[in-house]
Design a protein around this motif. Sequence first.
Motif, PDB file in Angstrom:
ATOM      1  N   SER A   8      -6.843  -1.031  12.987  1.00  0.00           N
ATOM      2  CA  SER A   8      -5.933   0.067  13.332  1.00  0.00           C
ATOM      3  C   SER A   8      -6.651   1.098  14.185  1.00  0.00           C
ATOM      4  O   SER A   8      -7.751   1.553  13.850  1.00  0.00           O
ATOM      5  N   PHE A  37      -7.026   1.221   5.543  1.00  0.00           N
ATOM      6  CA  PHE A  37      -7.270   0.092   4.651  1.00  0.00           C
ATOM      7  C   PHE A  37      -8.606   0.210   3.944  1.00  0.00           C
ATOM      8  O   PHE A  37      -9.143  -0.756   3.439  1.00  0.00           O
ATOM      9  N   SER A  89      -9.874  -1.531   0.776  1.00  0.00           N
ATOM     10  CA  SER A  89      -9.166  -0.864  -0.314  1.00  0.00           C
ATOM     11  C   SER A  89      -8.969  -1.801  -1.508  1.00  0.00           C
ATOM     12  O   SER A  89      -8.479  -2.929  -1.357  1.00  0.00           O
ATOM     13  N   ASP A 113      -0.828   2.040   3.138  1.00  0.00           N
ATOM     14  CA  ASP A 113      -1.748   0.947   3.468  1.00  0.00           C
ATOM     15  C   ASP A 113      -1.499  -0.300   2.615  1.00  0.00           C
ATOM     16  O   ASP A 113      -1.387  -1.411   3.145  1.00  0.00           O
ATOM     17  N   GLY A 142      -1.225   1.335   9.818  1.00  0.00           N
ATOM     18  CA  GLY A 142      -2.444   1.830   9.175  1.00  0.00           C
ATOM     19  C   GLY A 142      -2.607   3.320   9.106  1.00  0.00           C
ATOM     20  O   GLY A 142      -3.519   3.886   9.711  1.00  0.00           O
TER      21      GLY A 142
END
Length: 915
Positions: free
Chosen positions: A115, A1, A154, A90, A83
């Motif tokens: 994760s 992520f 992200s 993601d 993840g």
Amino acid sequence: FSADADGTGWSEGVGILVLEKLSDAHRNNHTVLAVIRGSAVNQDGASNGLTAPNGPSQQRVIHTALTNAGLTPADIDAVEAHGTGTRLGDPIEAQALINTYGQAHTPDHPLYLGSLKSNIGHTQAAAGVGGIIKMIQAIQHNTLPATLHADTPSPLIDWNTGTVQLLTHTRPWPPTTHPRRAAVSSFGISGTNAHIILEQAPPTPTTPEETHTETPGAVKPLPVTVLPLSARTPAALAAQAARVSGLLGQEPARDLGFSLATTRAHLDVRAVVAAADEEGLRQGLLALTDGGSAPTLVRAPAGETRPGGAPAFLFTGQGSQRPGMGRELYEAFPVFAETLDTVCAVLDRHLDRPLRELIFAAEGSPEAALLDETRYTQTALFALEVALYRLAESWGLRPGHLLGHSVGELVAAHVAGVLSLADACTLVAARGRLMQALPPGGAMLSVLAAEEEVAPLLSGRAHEVGVAAVNGPASTVVSGTEDAVDALADELAARGVKARRLRVSHAFHSPLMEPMLEEFRAVVAGLSLREPQIPVVSNLYGRVATGDELRSPEYWVRHVREAVRFHDGITTLVEAGVSTFVELGPDAVLTALAQEALTDRSEAAAVVPALRRGRPQTETFTVAVATAHVRGADVDWRALYAGSGSRTVALPTYPFQRRRYWLQAEEAHAAPAGSAEARFWEAVEQEDLSSLATALGAEREALGEVLPALSAWRRRHAAATPEPGASAPAPRDPQQTQDAHGAQEAAGGLLAALAALAPADRERRVLELVRTEIAEVLQLPGGDEVQPRRPLKELGFDSLAAVNLRNRLVAATGLTLPATLAFDHPTPVALAGRITAELAPPEPVADLHGALDRIGAALAGADDGERERAAARLRQLLTELPAPAADAAGDLAERLDDADGDDLFDLIDSELDAS
């Protein structure tokens, strides 16, 4: 992520979960780490590619899991995501979580997201179970771990459409109004979606064993605390002791012992620390950690693992009684007390005073003096030894064989099921009463000599003296009239043989017992005798008695009159594979006798008493049971802690003995570039005559004829040389034939060395050889790494290793061994036994005719009664022989069947040339 995510990082892993229904876990008193509240699995179906995730399918699996759990998205605190760290996976997974959980949370109580793959990578098949383990630990520690390498979330994920917060740093996970809950997702590469909801475990219901109360007497104090420890190797056992020692003082000792007894497997290498106080426990654990010894530490001999299995129980005979025997066990253990009370109540019907009052009488009191009267001695020993047996049985310790000494065999017959308690009490009370009623007098003499040395001295005196017991290889007891025994003592003294008069009221197992035999026979005839459920080794024969023998009244009549062949009984047990002996009686009488008989096997066998004069009774009994346990016997230590209020506590995990297995690349030995050697070989390989001549400072013409051959040799050598790290074929050894002769010489030297050793030392030497060869085959550091009784398959053997081991043992011993050796004998001990048997020097041939001559000489001076008994014994021996090979033997058998005492004597004279 993370904004930096650029693909999956692969790794490998294994995860193990122990699953149990919550109700079963509570009933079994197991620690519950977390509860699976609900779960669901579905399939992506159509998507834009085989490996591409499907967001709507992920949302559906989440809703299904919540429905199955009876929960809403707001009830979940955190999600352990799949993840993978890909730019495609993601955002799809995050959006599915935002659309489900994110819509039900608030900024004050967001859904936390993380994760495990950020820590250890994608462990493939273990990825899901790894996430579960992580969240169980998070629940246990009240902490939500950070997701690493995700400082910048992200930008491909729209975090503002729901309340989901990425765990960029570790957060506390405080209690709320509901149990802590976490969800875990795991997605398969082909489209399988799994979602599971974990919940904080509920409080464990209090079990009866764990009930702590302030009511006086409600919780039974432990007279001794037992810490049973085990491992696969001695090094791991020492490490485990160190870990447990660190918990002393932090947890109650009884809770540690209870937890070790009930929540840990009993592995091959065992030890028990038993003490009445914490300091004694600490000393025992320290000794186990450091490889030392302590009075509170019980462990098997070095290098031995599970050597014994089921022990043999030895029941002590008359002469071992003492006031107060068993009193401390009576006060500490209800099973012992209840059994003793029950047996005494039955025996009291045959006695004129309560037996228990005599057993627990104060030393020096008139009641204590009565304990030495035969009618009370034998009944008291019977009651005590039955109670000791039932206590050991309640702890899960059960014997494989039973051997009593004189009246001790009546205890063996009862616990084996031959006699009911009522019948056994009738028999032992009658035995003691009838012996007590005999005229006083007679004597018994303990002689430090073998039976073969003593028996000839009794020739012609069978009506007044005889062998009463054979207790050891050089320990014989004779019994009879005082005059005959005194005369024998004088004769022995003249020969330099040590002998000692025993303090007895009667001459037991002698001709002086004969007046009571008829009445005793009538008592036995009125009893119900049954088939034994446990093998009983006979005093009469020194072997395992048959059911027909034990059910025969005549057997028990002869048992009163004839010799106790205790040494033969011990030998029988050893030959049956018994290596652990537990004496059940007031003192270590048979322990000393058995140890003398086991001199050649002192390290392989263990003999321990359940009670010893002057020692704390509870600790002595516990050590006896612990000794059987560390040598392979099954023991249920839970019984010791019953009613003590002990509870389960967390214990250290197993101390794995880690070893590095990475292969080390071999160093290449190529000549350094630019060196003279390198230039030389380069010129040879290229057949560059000018460069070679320059390098050597030689004439071109001199090298012209040599260079082609040298270059060809270099190419062949280079082709045959393996790459660095690869295995090279072994060069042919020009000394191969000589080495084979050397191996034969080594094998011959081994045989010579073994021939000079005692049997026990011979077995140890061969076992050491076998363990060393196994270590070589398995590439272990040494033979100490090989556990003697662990199956070869568990050690890592396959068919190739088995053949390799067989070949090595053939070379080491010079024997012809089958290719199936390791399969026919699947442990190091079994292999060593096979090889020892083949390498052992031939046994001397028994002097059968000489033995029969001695029988004839002994019968020459025997009276009619002695001859009749000898005739019965010979008939018994003959029936046990294999079927005769010739008519002459059959004729002899018929003549023996019809012979009386005089006929038997004449028969020995005529058939065996005795005079």
